[in-house]
Design an enzyme around this catalytic site. Structure first.
Site, short mmCIF file in Angstrom:
data_model
loop_
_atom_site.label_atom_id
_atom_site.label_comp_id
_atom_site.label_asym_id
_atom_site.label_seq_id
_atom_site.Cartn_x
_atom_site.Cartn_y
_atom_site.Cartn_z
N ASP A 67 40.16 52.19 50.63
CA ASP A 67 41.30 51.36 51.02
C ASP A 67 42.61 52.15 50.94
O ASP A 67 42.62 53.28 50.44
CB ASP A 67 41.37 50.09 50.16
CG ASP A 67 41.20 50.34 48.67
OD1 ASP A 67 41.20 51.52 48.26
OD2 ASP A 67 41.09 49.37 47.91
N ASP A 136 40.41 39.82 39.37
CA ASP A 136 40.07 38.60 40.12
C ASP A 136 38.77 38.77 40.92
O ASP A 136 38.47 37.98 41.80
CB ASP A 136 41.21 38.21 41.06
CG ASP A 136 41.51 39.27 42.11
OD1 ASP A 136 40.83 40.32 42.13
OD2 ASP A 136 42.43 39.05 42.93
N HIS A 138 37.93 41.28 42.94
CA HIS A 138 37.95 41.97 44.23
C HIS A 138 37.32 43.35 44.12
O HIS A 138 37.35 43.97 43.05
CB HIS A 138 39.36 42.04 44.83
CG HIS A 138 40.31 42.99 44.19
ND1 HIS A 138 41.41 42.58 43.46
CD2 HIS A 138 40.37 44.34 44.20
CE1 HIS A 138 42.09 43.63 43.05
NE2 HIS A 138 41.48 44.72 43.49
N GLU A 143 40.18 40.61 48.78
CA GLU A 143 40.69 39.60 47.86
C GLU A 143 39.85 38.31 47.96
O GLU A 143 39.18 38.07 48.97
CB GLU A 143 42.15 39.28 48.20
CG GLU A 143 43.10 40.47 48.03
CD GLU A 143 43.42 40.78 46.56
OE1 GLU A 143 42.59 40.51 45.69
OE2 GLU A 143 44.52 41.31 46.31
C1 GLP Z 1 42.77 48.27 43.09
C2 GLP Z 1 41.80 48.98 44.01
C3 GLP Z 1 40.37 48.66 43.67
C4 GLP Z 1 40.14 48.78 42.17
C5 GLP Z 1 41.04 47.83 41.44
C6 GLP Z 1 40.85 47.87 39.93
O1 GLP Z 1 43.08 47.00 43.53
N1 GLP Z 1 42.03 48.69 45.37
O2 GLP Z 1 39.52 49.55 44.37
O3 GLP Z 1 38.80 48.52 41.88
O4 GLP Z 1 42.37 48.19 41.73
O5 GLP Z 1 41.55 48.95 39.41
P1 GLP Z 1 41.40 49.51 37.94
O6 GLP Z 1 40.15 50.29 37.92
O7 GLP Z 1 42.62 50.37 37.74
O8 GLP Z 1 41.37 48.35 37.02
#
Ligand code: GLP
Length: 263
Positions: A67, A136, A138, A143
């Site tokens: 992404d 949440d 995702h 989302e």
């Molecule tokens: C972002 C990314 C996701 C990731 C999420 C959680 O939203 N787009 O790919 O899994 O954050 O991030 P973290 O691993 O820092 O908690």
């Protein structure tokens, strides 16, 4: 789903790195799925260590990012293209141009989404996709409330995700972009194998919904229940709300014993 509860981030990193290392040993030109966020960083650190020890090479591999934010200036340190370059890609031996990401600066983001999807398909598809998970539920930037059958698309970020990600933008939610490009849940589901890593109590609800909840647009990661080669690597805190914890431990040990019987 293969649920593995491990006692530390280091163990999670080693287990995920083993999947990448084994894949690349069998298939040096594998197509790798890379994720951003902080959870996969220890995995990348372990892969960098193995690369430096000449235990793994990425020189014939290609990679696709999950992404990207829409509208951050090119080269912005928190764009996912820059993030992955900084924490991983620049420290190993990918060839120039081997690592692809959605174009967050495209004048037509929806067209850029379609083109990215086509590029993934044309590569033959991702062999192994690493994933984190949002609080949440995702994955990538899919989302809650989106289609479980989505391909790469534009997405409006939720308030929760922007709050969570504000830590990368001086703690200021107003600096967090509102839009992004993301591989869809169907795109991710087509990866031949996926490995999701989650650490910490703040991920416990999302992990419980992913593994044991109903498959639902409310918890996008739950779609992985339909994947036939998904490994979920969690620490004790992230696993704390799983009802069948004891069984997952027994099943993991049992699978290892069964594997030992293979040729
Ligand atoms: C972002 C990314 C996701 C990731 C999420 C959680 O939203 N787009 O790919 O899994 O954050 O991030 P973290 O691993 O820092 O908690």
């Amino acid at each position: 789903m293969n649920i593995v509860i491990l006692s530390s981030t280091e163990e999670i990193a080693k287990a995920a790195a083993d999947l990448y290392t084994n894949l690349l040993a069998d298939k040096p030109n594998a197509v790798l799925g890379l994720a951003t966020g902080s959870s996969p960083v220890p995995v990348y650190d372990e892969l960098i260590r193995r690369y430096e020890a000449e235990e793994v090479s990425f020189k014939d591999a290609t990679a696709f990012l999950l992404d990207e934010y829409v509208g951050l200036p090119k080269g912005h340190p928190e764009s996912y293209a820059e993030f992955i370059k900084r924490v991983f890609v620049s420290k190993v031996d990918f060839s120039d141009g081997a690592v692809n990401g959605p174009d967050g600066n495209a004048s037509n983001p929806k067209k850029a989404a379609d083109e990215y999807e086509e590029k993934i398909v044309a590569s033959g598809g991702v062999d192994l996709q690493i994933l984190g998970i949002g609080t949440d539920g995702h994955i990538a930037f899919n989302e809650p409330g989106g289609s479980l059958a989505s391909t790469t698309h534009t997405q409006v970020l939720t308030e929760q995700t922007r709050v969570d990600n504000a830590r990368f933008f001086d703690g200021d939610i107003n600096q967090v972009p509102r839009f992004c490009l993301t591989q869809g849940l169907a795109t991710i589901g087509r990866a031949k194998s996926v490995v999701l890593v989650a650490q910490g109590e703040q991920k416990a609800d999302a992990v419980a919904a992913l593994v044991e909840g109903g498959v639902s647009a409310l918890w996008p990661a739950s779609v992985l229940q339909f994947h036939n080669d998904a490994t979920i690597l969690v620490d004790e805190a992230a696993a704390s709300k799983l009802k069948l914890k004891d069984y997952y431990r027994a099943a993991y040990e049992g699978e290892q014993a069964l594997s030992a019987l293979e040729d």
